[in-house]
Design a protein around this motif. Structure first.
Motif, short mmCIF file in Angstrom:
data_model
loop_
_atom_site.label_atom_id
_atom_site.label_comp_id
_atom_site.label_asym_id
_atom_site.label_seq_id
_atom_site.Cartn_x
_atom_site.Cartn_y
_atom_site.Cartn_z
N ARG A 250 19.36 14.69 -31.86
CA ARG A 250 18.14 15.03 -31.10
C ARG A 250 17.10 13.91 -31.26
O ARG A 250 16.39 13.58 -30.30
CB ARG A 250 17.58 16.37 -31.58
CG ARG A 250 16.41 16.82 -30.74
CD ARG A 250 16.12 18.29 -30.85
NE ARG A 250 14.99 18.64 -29.99
CZ ARG A 250 14.47 19.83 -29.91
NH1 ARG A 250 14.96 20.83 -30.63
NH2 ARG A 250 13.44 20.07 -29.12
N ASP A 253 18.01 11.06 -29.09
CA ASP A 253 17.59 11.33 -27.71
C ASP A 253 16.09 11.09 -27.54
O ASP A 253 15.65 10.60 -26.49
CB ASP A 253 17.94 12.77 -27.32
CG ASP A 253 19.44 12.94 -27.06
OD1 ASP A 253 20.12 11.92 -26.84
OD2 ASP A 253 19.91 14.08 -27.07
N SER A 300 10.76 17.66 -30.34
CA SER A 300 11.91 17.35 -31.20
C SER A 300 11.46 17.10 -32.63
O SER A 300 12.15 17.49 -33.59
CB SER A 300 12.65 16.11 -30.67
OG SER A 300 13.20 16.41 -29.41
#
Lengths: 346, 388
Positions: A250, A253, A300
């Protein structure tokens, strides 16, 4: 083709980074955000440092904006250099802001057409009446450029807020480091500015979106740094949590979204600085990518930090709130996508 | 910072535009796109034209038949060829992977034997890295290369080898030290695909096309002169190959995405979907993906030109491209409605989008799975602890 900052611009960045880290550690930002948001000495200091120099070009401002985002600079710098100072011209003697939103106009583009706040002509000059909403740094600014209706057309006026403090109404806000408020004008004296409002507001919009995209890159970078630092040091099940792919992927990303957003933010600043024909497309693309990288990146990071990232005490929520402020500026990502679709598909 | 061409770049772009306009057929812009991978013979002819005009191997040194130009010129080439949707050079593996590896690690004889043929399209390379038991964990290869006199004798099996059915040579990663583990004891060979004992079996993909293959090696004799780098030092050589695969790919992939984006816009107009606000929103979102990739490539390129190494931001290009390409092609098929189920006659553009959409599912698997690429970003760019 050369897509990098110059040595001078890199030096400017390093100096800004140092000053911000020294002047605004997280606990000081927190104290200001949880207090009245005002840091009385900073305006003079920013002036002395050259941050308000009208000679700074947009790439230099882009560098400062990114670092200001990284440190969450709690000063009325953006409203000055992006919104008001270019309209007023010259170096701003007092903190100025821009007031464009009201019942008839929700965006800078609409404000160039029709607004609800009206100008009446009195024997001793112009008087403005009506409510301007969502005015950045309203409680901090000492002057405001106000978009008002003069019969069948809009014009820009300067209002001395310091002389009319009764017009300024601070409101309860999400982001305590960049507050918005209302101007309740009621026959308030104003000076008409000799500026063509259409082109001036269009230029403000491009400039503001480009600088906010750079600021969002700084916000996203800080959120990512906080998350990575935590994922390296926090141990569960005898391993740093950053070794779990559920966490690390994550964050990878988030890095990807940031890399793309940063490229588009710098490019937007260059396009606006050089008056490139692609400037409109560039600022819309940058705004969409910036919102994704900064709002999504903060989300995130909050997830990676677990419970601690959800607390008021940890600085992360302030970045998240600034990211949301940026994404909400003069529209929304979906509005920018609609603009892009119009350019691509007609 | 300046996104405009330098005078030299502008001249290169103008010449290339003129050349493309002259070489491509008059009705090129109005044609329906080609369904499927490509027409191999046509790709070879186009490659020869590129080679004769000096557009093959733009960044390769002049002494090896290249043009000795900067990566900026390569980027311009990819932009301009994407703009008019010109065909690709046929030597995907040779030009992007085998060639740069031979230039970096090859012997003078290997350079003389292979480089010119790669540029002209006369020599087609394939890649023999992955095995049935060795995918993302490449260092676990088991294909054996045993020394016997002046030869290595190769036995084993490779898989997912694109172009092997048309290839003249293979860049082959083998284990040359029996019992060695992981990165040690590997040797990198250039294997003539016409050698006895090499058997290629096409694998039919999800699209129905046999684009890649299984390759079986049974007592294949490969002369020691075909070793690239050191015997036992194959891992370092393979990393050069993968660096080129992942490093220079960004522009080529983005150029391809740009061509597909143009076709998506055409498709939206032809199907009447271009006025649907929901479709417009998704098209604009894909446009931001495309622009983000394009300008991130530029940023990595400038870092490469200035410092000799690509910037870390370049590592996200393939990862993000693959997912954007999947979203784009899925949207295109969606726009076709029930007609999107026709993959040939009667289908929109003869099933072009159906092929592209199915093919795109491989994008997040080939050339480094997205999971491996996220590990690389997490560990090498962000400095997170290793996941294994």
């Amino acid at each position: 083709m050369d897509f990098a900052f110059s040595e001078e611009q890199d030096m400017l960045r390093a100096a800004a980074k140092d000053w911000l880290a020294d002047r605004y550690p997280a606990d000081r930002v927190a104290a200001l955000a949880d207090g009245d948001g005002r840091d009385p000495g900073v305006w003079r200091e920013l002036t002395e440092l050259g941050w308000l120099d009208p000679e700074l070009d947009l790439l230099e401002l882009a560098v400062l904006a990114e670092e200001a985002g990284y440190a969450l600079l709690p000063a009325p710098w953006f409203s000055s250099v992006a919104l008001a100072a270019p309209v007023l011209g010259g170096p701003p003697a007092v903190p100025p802001t821009l007031a464009w939103i009201d019942d008839a106009a929700g965006s800078l583009r609409e404000a160039a057409g029709t607004v609800a706040v009206r100008c009446d002509h009195a024997v001793d000059g112009c008087r403005l009446t009506g409510v301007k909403r969502a005015v950045p740094d309203a409680a901090y600014a000492e002057a405001a450029v106000v978009v008002a209706q003069d019969h069948d057309r809009v014009a820009l006026y300067r209002v001395e807020l310091a002389a009319h403090p009764e017009t300024v109404h601070p409101l309860t806000v999400v982001d305590g480091t960049r507050r918005i408020g209302e101007l309740r004008l009621d026959g308030t004296p104003a000076e008409r500015l000799d500026v063509d409002p259409g082109p001036a507001l269009a230029a403000v919009r491009r400039r503001a979106l480009a600088l906010l995209a750079c600021e969002a890159a700084g916000v996203a970078q800080r959120a990512l740094d906080l998350a990575v630092e935590h994922a390296r040091s926090r141990t569960q099940f005898d391993r740093p949590i950053g070794s779990y792919q559920g966490v690390s992927h994550r964050l990878a990303d988030a890095y990807t979204a940031l890399a793309l957003a940063r490229s588009l933010a710098y490019r937007a600043a260059w396009c606006v600085a050089t008056d490139d024909p692609a400037a409109e497309e560039a600022v819309s693309s940058a705004a969409v990518a910036a919102a994704r990288a900064s709002v999504g990146g903060c989300e995130s990071a909050i997830q990676a930090l677990g419970g601690i990232g959800f607390t008021w005490d940890h600085p992360l929520h302030r970045y998240y709130k600034r990211a949301q402020w940026i994404a909400a500026f003069d529209g929304s990502p979906s509005r920018h996508r609609a603009d892009l679709a119009a350019l691509i598909l007609g | 910072m300046d996104f405009r061409d330098s005078p030299d770049e502008a001249a290169f772009r103008a010449d290339l535009r003129a050349w493309l306009a002259a070489e491509l057929p008059d009705d090129w812009a109005d044609r329906e796109p080609h369904v499927g991978r490509w027409d191999f013979a046509a790709a070879k002819r186009w490659t020869r034209a590129l080679f004769d005009a000096g557009y093959a191997g733009l960044t390769w040194p002049k002494e090896y038949g290249g043009a000795g130009l900067s990566p900026n010129h390569q980027a311009i080439y990819l932009e301009e060829t994407a703009r008019v949707d010109a065909p690709d050079h046929v030597g995907v593996i040779g030009l992007g992977m085998a060639g740069p590896t031979i230039i970096a690690h090859g012997t003078p004889e290997q350079k003389a034997a292979h480089l010119r043929g790669i540029l002209s399209g006369d020599t087609i390379f394939c890649q023999g890295f992955s095995e049935p038991g060795s995918g993302s964990d490449l260092a676990s290869v088991r294909t054996r290369a045993e020394r016997d006199g002046a030869d290595f004798v190769v036995n084993g099996q490779k898989v997912w080898s694109s172009y092997a059915h048309v290839a003249d040579f293979c860049i082959l990663l083998t284990r040359s030290e029996a019992g060695s583990q992981k990165h040690r004891g590997l040797t990198y060979l250039l294997v003539d695909m016409h050698t006895p004992g090499v058997e290629v079996r096409p694998l039919r993909q999800i699209t129905g096309d046999p684009e890649f293959n299984e390759v079986f090696f049974t007592d294949v004799r490969v002369p020691v002169s075909s070793v690239v780098g050191e015997v036992g030092g194959g891992w370092q050589v393979a990393m050069t190959t993968l660096l080129h695969e992942r490093g220079t790919l960004g522009f080529a992939l983005t150029a391809r995405l740009e061509a597909l984006f143009g076709r998506l816009v055409t498709t939206a107009r032809k199907t009447g979907a271009a006025t649907d606000p929901l479709v417009r929103d998704r098209i604009a979102d894909l446009y931001v993906d495309l622009q983000g990739l394009r300008f991130t490539n530029y940023r990595a390129l400038t870092a490469l030109v200035r410092t000799g190494v690509p910037g870390p931001e370049g590592s996200v290009a393939k990862l993000h491209w693959s997912e954007a390409n999947q979203r784009l092609t899925a949207l295109a098929v969606e726009l076709l409605g029930p007609e999107g189920q026709l993959s040939g006659e009667g289908g929109f553009w003869g099933g072009y989008w159906q092929y592209q959409q199915l093919r795109s599912r491989g994008n997040t698997i080939e050339a480094g799975t997205s999971e491996i690429l996220r590990n690389i970003v997490a560990e090498r760019v962000l400095g997170l602890p290793r996941s294994r």
